[in-house]
Scaffold this motif. Sequence first.
Motif, PDB file in Angstrom:
ATOM      1  N   SER A 171       0.820  -1.217   0.000  1.00  0.00           N
ATOM      2  CA  SER A 171       0.000   0.000   0.000  1.00  0.00           C
ATOM      3  C   SER A 171       0.847   1.258   0.000  1.00  0.00           C
ATOM      4  O   SER A 171       1.865   1.338   0.686  1.00  0.00           O
ATOM      5  N   SER A 172       0.405   2.237  -0.771  1.00  0.00           N
ATOM      6  CA  SER A 172       1.107   3.522  -0.879  1.00  0.00           C
ATOM      7  C   SER A 172       0.311   4.616  -0.184  1.00  0.00           C
ATOM      8  O   SER A 172      -0.915   4.671  -0.267  1.00  0.00           O
ATOM      9  N   HIS A 173       1.018   5.518   0.473  1.00  0.00           N
ATOM     10  CA  HIS A 173       0.393   6.656   1.154  1.00  0.00           C
ATOM     11  C   HIS A 173       0.596   7.923   0.334  1.00  0.00           C
ATOM     12  O   HIS A 173       1.695   8.166  -0.169  1.00  0.00           O
ATOM     13  N   ASN A 174      -0.480   8.713   0.197  1.00  0.00           N
ATOM     14  CA  ASN A 174      -0.385   9.964  -0.593  1.00  0.00           C
ATOM     15  C   ASN A 174       0.420   9.731  -1.872  1.00  0.00           C
ATOM     16  O   ASN A 174       1.440  10.381  -2.121  1.00  0.00           O
ATOM     17  N   THR A 175      -0.051   8.813  -2.673  1.00  0.00           N
ATOM     18  CA  THR A 175       0.716   8.311  -3.820  1.00  0.00           C
ATOM     19  C   THR A 175       1.131   9.416  -4.787  1.00  0.00           C
ATOM     20  O   THR A 175       2.141   9.286  -5.497  1.00  0.00           O
ATOM     21  N   TYR A 176       0.395  10.492  -4.805  1.00  0.00           N
ATOM     22  CA  TYR A 176       0.657  11.585  -5.749  1.00  0.00           C
ATOM     23  C   TYR A 176       1.834  12.452  -5.331  1.00  0.00           C
ATOM     24  O   TYR A 176       2.335  13.254  -6.119  1.00  0.00           O
ATOM     25  N   LEU A 177       2.306  12.338  -4.069  1.00  0.00           N
ATOM     26  CA  LEU A 177       3.442  13.144  -3.616  1.00  0.00           C
ATOM     27  C   LEU A 177       4.743  12.420  -3.918  1.00  0.00           C
ATOM     28  O   LEU A 177       4.852  11.211  -3.720  1.00  0.00           O
ATOM     29  N   ILE A 178       5.736  13.163  -4.392  1.00  0.00           N
ATOM     30  CA  ILE A 178       7.021  12.532  -4.714  1.00  0.00           C
ATOM     31  C   ILE A 178       8.170  13.074  -3.871  1.00  0.00           C
ATOM     32  O   ILE A 178       9.313  12.656  -4.044  1.00  0.00           O
ATOM     33  N   GLU A 179       7.850  13.991  -2.947  1.00  0.00           N
ATOM     34  CA  GLU A 179       8.866  14.445  -1.981  1.00  0.00           C
ATOM     35  C   GLU A 179       8.214  14.536  -0.608  1.00  0.00           C
ATOM     36  O   GLU A 179       7.665  13.559  -0.125  1.00  0.00           O
ATOM     37  N   ASP A 180       8.247  15.734   0.032  1.00  0.00           N
ATOM     38  CA  ASP A 180       7.685  15.823   1.379  1.00  0.00           C
ATOM     39  C   ASP A 180       6.178  16.035   1.327  1.00  0.00           C
ATOM     40  O   ASP A 180       5.575  16.158   0.267  1.00  0.00           O
ATOM     41  N   GLN A 181       5.562  16.092   2.515  1.00  0.00           N
ATOM     42  CA  GLN A 181       4.102  16.109   2.616  1.00  0.00           C
ATOM     43  C   GLN A 181       3.502  17.512   2.616  1.00  0.00           C
ATOM     44  O   GLN A 181       2.276  17.639   2.534  1.00  0.00           O
ATOM     45  N   MET A 233       2.767   3.150   2.942  1.00  0.00           N
ATOM     46  CA  MET A 233       4.148   3.606   2.959  1.00  0.00           C
ATOM     47  C   MET A 233       4.345   4.749   1.971  1.00  0.00           C
ATOM     48  O   MET A 233       3.690   4.810   0.924  1.00  0.00           O
ATOM     49  N   ASN A 234       5.268   5.643   2.317  1.00  0.00           N
ATOM     50  CA  ASN A 234       5.689   6.684   1.377  1.00  0.00           C
ATOM     51  C   ASN A 234       6.718   6.067   0.438  1.00  0.00           C
ATOM     52  O   ASN A 234       7.905   5.973   0.769  1.00  0.00           O
ATOM     53  N   PHE A 235       6.265   5.623  -0.729  1.00  0.00           N
ATOM     54  CA  PHE A 235       7.125   4.888  -1.644  1.00  0.00           C
ATOM     55  C   PHE A 235       8.302   5.722  -2.129  1.00  0.00           C
ATOM     56  O   PHE A 235       9.305   5.175  -2.574  1.00  0.00           O
ATOM     57  N   GLN A 236       8.186   7.051  -2.040  1.00  0.00           N
ATOM     58  CA  GLN A 236       9.248   7.901  -2.573  1.00  0.00           C
ATOM     59  C   GLN A 236      10.436   8.034  -1.632  1.00  0.00           C
ATOM     60  O   GLN A 236      11.471   8.594  -2.000  1.00  0.00           O
ATOM     61  N   THR A 237      10.315   7.486  -0.402  1.00  0.00           N
ATOM     62  CA  THR A 237      11.359   7.686   0.597  1.00  0.00           C
ATOM     63  C   THR A 237      12.146   6.401   0.820  1.00  0.00           C
ATOM     64  O   THR A 237      11.638   5.424   1.376  1.00  0.00           O
ATOM     65  N   ALA A 238      13.405   6.402   0.376  1.00  0.00           N
ATOM     66  CA  ALA A 238      14.263   5.226   0.541  1.00  0.00           C
ATOM     67  C   ALA A 238      14.708   5.106   1.999  1.00  0.00           C
ATOM     68  O   ALA A 238      14.656   6.064   2.762  1.00  0.00           O
ATOM     69  N   GLY A 239      15.166   3.920   2.359  1.00  0.00           N
ATOM     70  CA  GLY A 239      15.666   3.702   3.708  1.00  0.00           C
ATOM     71  C   GLY A 239      15.242   2.344   4.226  1.00  0.00           C
ATOM     72  O   GLY A 239      14.605   1.545   3.528  1.00  0.00           O
ATOM     73  N   LEU A 240      15.573   2.076   5.482  1.00  0.00           N
ATOM     74  CA  LEU A 240      15.314   0.773   6.085  1.00  0.00           C
ATOM     75  C   LEU A 240      13.859   0.351   5.950  1.00  0.00           C
ATOM     76  O   LEU A 240      13.556  -0.770   5.538  1.00  0.00           O
ATOM     77  N   MET A 241      12.919   1.247   6.302  1.00  0.00           N
ATOM     78  CA  MET A 241      11.515   0.851   6.339  1.00  0.00           C
ATOM     79  C   MET A 241      10.995   0.484   4.951  1.00  0.00           C
ATOM     80  O   MET A 241      10.265  -0.499   4.783  1.00  0.00           O
ATOM     81  N   MET A 242      11.387   1.264   3.951  1.00  0.00           N
ATOM     82  CA  MET A 242      10.944   0.943   2.595  1.00  0.00           C
ATOM     83  C   MET A 242      11.681  -0.294   2.065  1.00  0.00           C
ATOM     84  O   MET A 242      11.112  -1.065   1.284  1.00  0.00           O
ATOM     85  N   ASP A 243      12.932  -0.501   2.521  1.00  0.00           N
ATOM     86  CA  ASP A 243      13.648  -1.731   2.161  1.00  0.00           C
ATOM     87  C   ASP A 243      12.856  -2.950   2.640  1.00  0.00           C
ATOM     88  O   ASP A 243      12.683  -3.935   1.917  1.00  0.00           O
TER      89      ASP A 243
END
Length: 1000
Positions: free
Chosen positions: A342-352, A600-610
Motif C-alpha cells: 500500500s502507498s500513502h499519498n501516492t501523488y506526492l514525490i517528496e515531502d508532505q 508507505m511513502n514509496f518515494q522515501t528510501a531507507g530501512l523501512m521501505m527496504d
Amino acid sequence: PHQDGSRAGRERKKTVSFSSSLSEKKISSAADCIHSMVEGIELKKIRTNSRVYQRYYLLDAGLQALCWEPSKKESDKARISLASIREVRTGRNTETFRTSGVYEQISEDCAFSIIYGEMFESLDLVANSAEVANIWVTGLRYLMQYGKHALDMLASSQDSLRIGWLEQWFSSAAESDGQEDAKEGIRLQLAIKLIQGVNPGVGRGKVEHRFKELQRVRERILIGRNEGVTRQEFIEVFHDFCTRPEIYFLLVQFSSNKEFLDTKDLMRFLEAEQGMAQVSEETSLKLIQAHEPSEQGRQQGYLSLDGFTSYLTSAECHLFDREHDTVCQDMSQPLSHYYISSSHNTYLIEDQFRGPSDISGYIRALKMGCRCVEVDVWDGPDEEPVVCTGHTLSPPLVLRCVLEAIGKFAFVASQYPLIICIENHCSLQQQKVMWQHLIGILGKSLYTDPPYEGESYLPSPHALRNRILLKGKKLGPGSDGEDGEVSEEDEGAEMSVTQSNPPHLLPKRFQLLKELSDLVTLCRSVLFIDFPTSSKSQNPWELCSFHESLAVRLASESPGDFVNHNKHFLSRVYPSPMRIDSSNMNPQDLWKCGCQIVSMNFQTAGLMMDLNTAWFRQNGNCGYVLRPAIMRQEVSYFSADTRDTVPGVSPQLLHVKVISGQNLPKPKGAGAKGDVVDPYVYVEIHGIPADCTERRTRTVTQNGDNPVFDESFEFQINLPELAMVRFVVLDDDFIGDDFIGQYTIPLDWEELTHAKLFVHVALTNRRGGGKPYKRGLSVRKARKGRDYTALRDLGVRAVDEVFKMAAPPLREATDLRENMQNSVAVFRELCGVSAVANLMQCVLALGSSVSGPDGAPLLLFDLRDHYPTLEPQGPLPDILRRVVSTYETMVQTSRAVIELSDGLYDRILHIQTMAMEFHEKLQTLAAKEGLRGRKVSRALESFSWNITILKGQADRLKHAKAEVQENMKQVHDAALAGNLTKESPGVRRVCSQTRRGQDD
C-alpha cells in the motif's frame, strides 16, 4: 628449533606473520598453502581442561610430520606423523571443543581439529583468522592424499586447467588484435579489457597500475623492453584480480582431486550445500557447460576455479529463491488473509507539505506491485476535481489525469485486485464529475457487485483478478436512493495545526452522492470504536483506517485482540500526518498484529521501505503476501508482542556465515577521503519482538575489492513466516556517510551493479541444531527432564475433560519427535560436522575417516532395506563403535516416527475436532459454570491456546515424518556417493525430493 623466547624465534615470527599475510591475499593453490605451513605460524591449542596453549606449528621440511614448539615433550614427540592423520575437521566439532569452558569464546570459522592415530585422538587448534585456518585445513588434506610427494604432484598438475585456458585465451586475444606472435605480448588496454571482462567491478586504474608495476620489474632485470603485456604478466595480474581465495578453499572441500570439480563432486556440492533436489550428473554437466571457461573443462566435464566462481556469483546462486520470482502462494483465501502492498499519498514525490505532486508517483508505485493507492479529491477550478493534500502547499493534479494513469498501469505488475482509497472532500456538483470519470475511465474494471449478506469473509484475490475496488464512505441502508450525509475523512488535517488554528478532532459531516456511494462495495470505510464493538457489529466488507499512533498503541495494549480483529476484517494503517518529511513507520510493527494494509511513502528510501519492498518480493511481487497460518486460523493463540517461542510454531535456527564482499564502492555521500573503504557487515533480523536482533562482522581495513570476513552467526527464529534478514554494508572509516549498500531478503542490489556479498545460509530445526551458543550435551536431555507443552484448564468441566484426553498423545508425540532429532544431533556430532550439516554431509564426512590400515573402509552401509544399516567390517576402535551405536539409535527412533506418527496425528486431531464442537457455545458454558468477567476472557484465551497447541503438535509430527524420509534418502545417496556400500544388486541412487529439508 628456536625456543619461544629467543631473539631468532621472535624475528622469525615477525617475518612469518608478514609473509603469511601476503600469502593469504594471493592463496590460490594447495602449493601456496603447503609453503605457508612450512614457514609455520602461531596457533592456539585447546585442551580438555579448558586451558589454552599458544604454540608455534609448522611442517617439517620433508613434509612428513607436523611439529610444534615450545613443548614439554621431547622434540621427537612434539610431532604428529602425517601418515597417522585420519581426518582434518573444520569448526568446533570435537568433544574437546564442545566440553571446553572457552567454547563460546572460540570462532567457529577459526577452529579446526586433526584426528590421528589408532585411538582417533584429536589435536584441537584455533587460528588467529579464518584465512589461516583454511590454509592449514587445505594443506593438510592435500598432504593426507598425496603424502610427501604432494608438491611434486601439484607441480605437475598445478592449475593445468586454468593455466591452459589462460594461455589459449591470451593467444586468441593476440591473434584477434592482429598480433602474429603472442610472444610479443598484447596491448595494455586489451589486457585490461580482458581482466575487466571476468571481474567487471575492478577499477581500470588499479589493473593498469599493477601491469605497469610488473613491466617496471621486467625492465629492471633486463628481461626485455617490449611495451606490451607478456603472457606471464597477464596470468599474474589475472591471479591478482580474478582469484578469490575463499572460493578456492570451498572448491577443495568438495573436490576429489583437489584442483577442479568433476560431475560427481559438483553433484555432492549441489545437494549438500545448495539444497538442490533431483540432482544428476546431467545437472552437473549443464552447469559446467554454462560456466566453465576452458574448452578442455567443458569437454571433460570439469569445473575449474574460474568456472566455480562464475557459477557461485551468477543469478542461479542469488540468496533470493528464484521460485519466488513468480506467484507461489495460495491466492484463493479471503482478502483479509493477505498483506497488501500500500502507498500513502501516492501523488506526492517528496515531502508532505510543500513538495511537488506528480502522476509519476502512481506509475512508479503500480510498477513496483503496489495494490492500494490513495487519491485525495477536492473541488478544483472549471468544475474539474483535483487530487492534492488539503492544508498544504503541494500543487494539485487533475483527477481525470490521475485516473487515466491508474487505469493504464493498474495491472502491469500484478493481476490481483487494486484498491483505490478515495478521500472525498468535494461538493455534490464535483462528486458528479468524479463519478463520471470513475465510470468512464476505469469502466468494467470497477468491482461494484454488492457483498453477500451473511458472508463471514471477503472474496479472494484470485476471484477478484483484474478488478478495481474503491475504498471510501458509503451511505447507510436507509438512504432510499437519495444523497445523504456521512462523516468526512481527512487524514492530513493535523498538518495545518498552529497556535491560532487548533485542530478539529471531531470528523466533519458532508453530503455524499448516491451514485458515488454505490461504487463502494467491498471496502466501506467505517470508524473504529473498539474491538468488542467491531466483533459485534462490523461486517467483513467494512474497513477501518487507523492513525499510526492509534495502531501502535493498540498493538502494545491489545495485541491478541488486534490479531483476532484482523482475521475477519481489513485494517489500513496510515502514517502520522506529522511525518512531513515523508519518513516511514516500521511496517513490521503492524504486520505482526495482522494489519493487512500498512501505507508507505514509496518515494522515501531507507530501512523501512527496504523491508516493505523486500517483503512483497516473496510472492512474485504481485502485491499480496499470505499471512502466517497462526494469524489466519479461526481459533488460534498469538500475541504480537511475544518475546518467547510461539505456541504451535516450531522455532528454527538460522545460521549465517558472511564470507566475503566484492567490489564494494565508497559511500555515495562520503566526504573527502581516499578511494579505499574499511567495510564491515551488519546482519539484521526483523520480525516479531522475540526475533529482532543484529550482529556485526569485524572491519576489514582498506579493502573494498575483495574483503574476506569469514564470520558466522546464529539466530533463533521463533516465527519464521514473519521474519526477514537484512545485510547492511558500512564503512568504518568515513566522513559524512557510512552507508555502502544493503540487501534485504528478498530485495536485489539494484543500484550497485557489480557489488556482491558472498554468504552461506542454512536453516535447521531448533532441537536438531541445538540452542544458540550451547551445543553438544545440551541437546541430549534426559526424558524425565524434558519440557512438555502443557494445556491450560478453562474452568469449564466438559471442555477440560476433552483436553485432558490429549495429554498422553501429546507427550508421546513430543518424545517421538525429540528422540529422533536428538539422536540425529548426537550422530552429527560424532561425524564431526557442524549443526548446520545435513545427514548427507555427515555420511560423506564419516567416509573420510573410517579407513583401516590397508585403506579399506571399516564401516559400510547395507542399502537393501528402507532404513540403511551400518555394518562393521572388522574390529573397531571405541570411537567408531560409538558411531555405529548412535547410528542404530537414530534408525530406531526414525523408524518409530514413521510407524507411530500417523496414529498419534489422527488421535490429536480427533481431540481437537471434539474440542472445537464447544467453540460456539463456550461463553454459555462458562456462564453455567459461574465464570464471570475476566475469568470468561481467560477461559476463551485458554481455549485458543489449547487448540493452537494441538494443531501445532500435529503439524510437527507431520514434519518429523517427512524429515525422517528425507534423512534416510540422504544417508542412502551419500553412502553411494562416498563408496561406502556393500555390493547389493538393484541398489540405485534415490534423489532427494525436498529442497532443503521439510523445516525450511
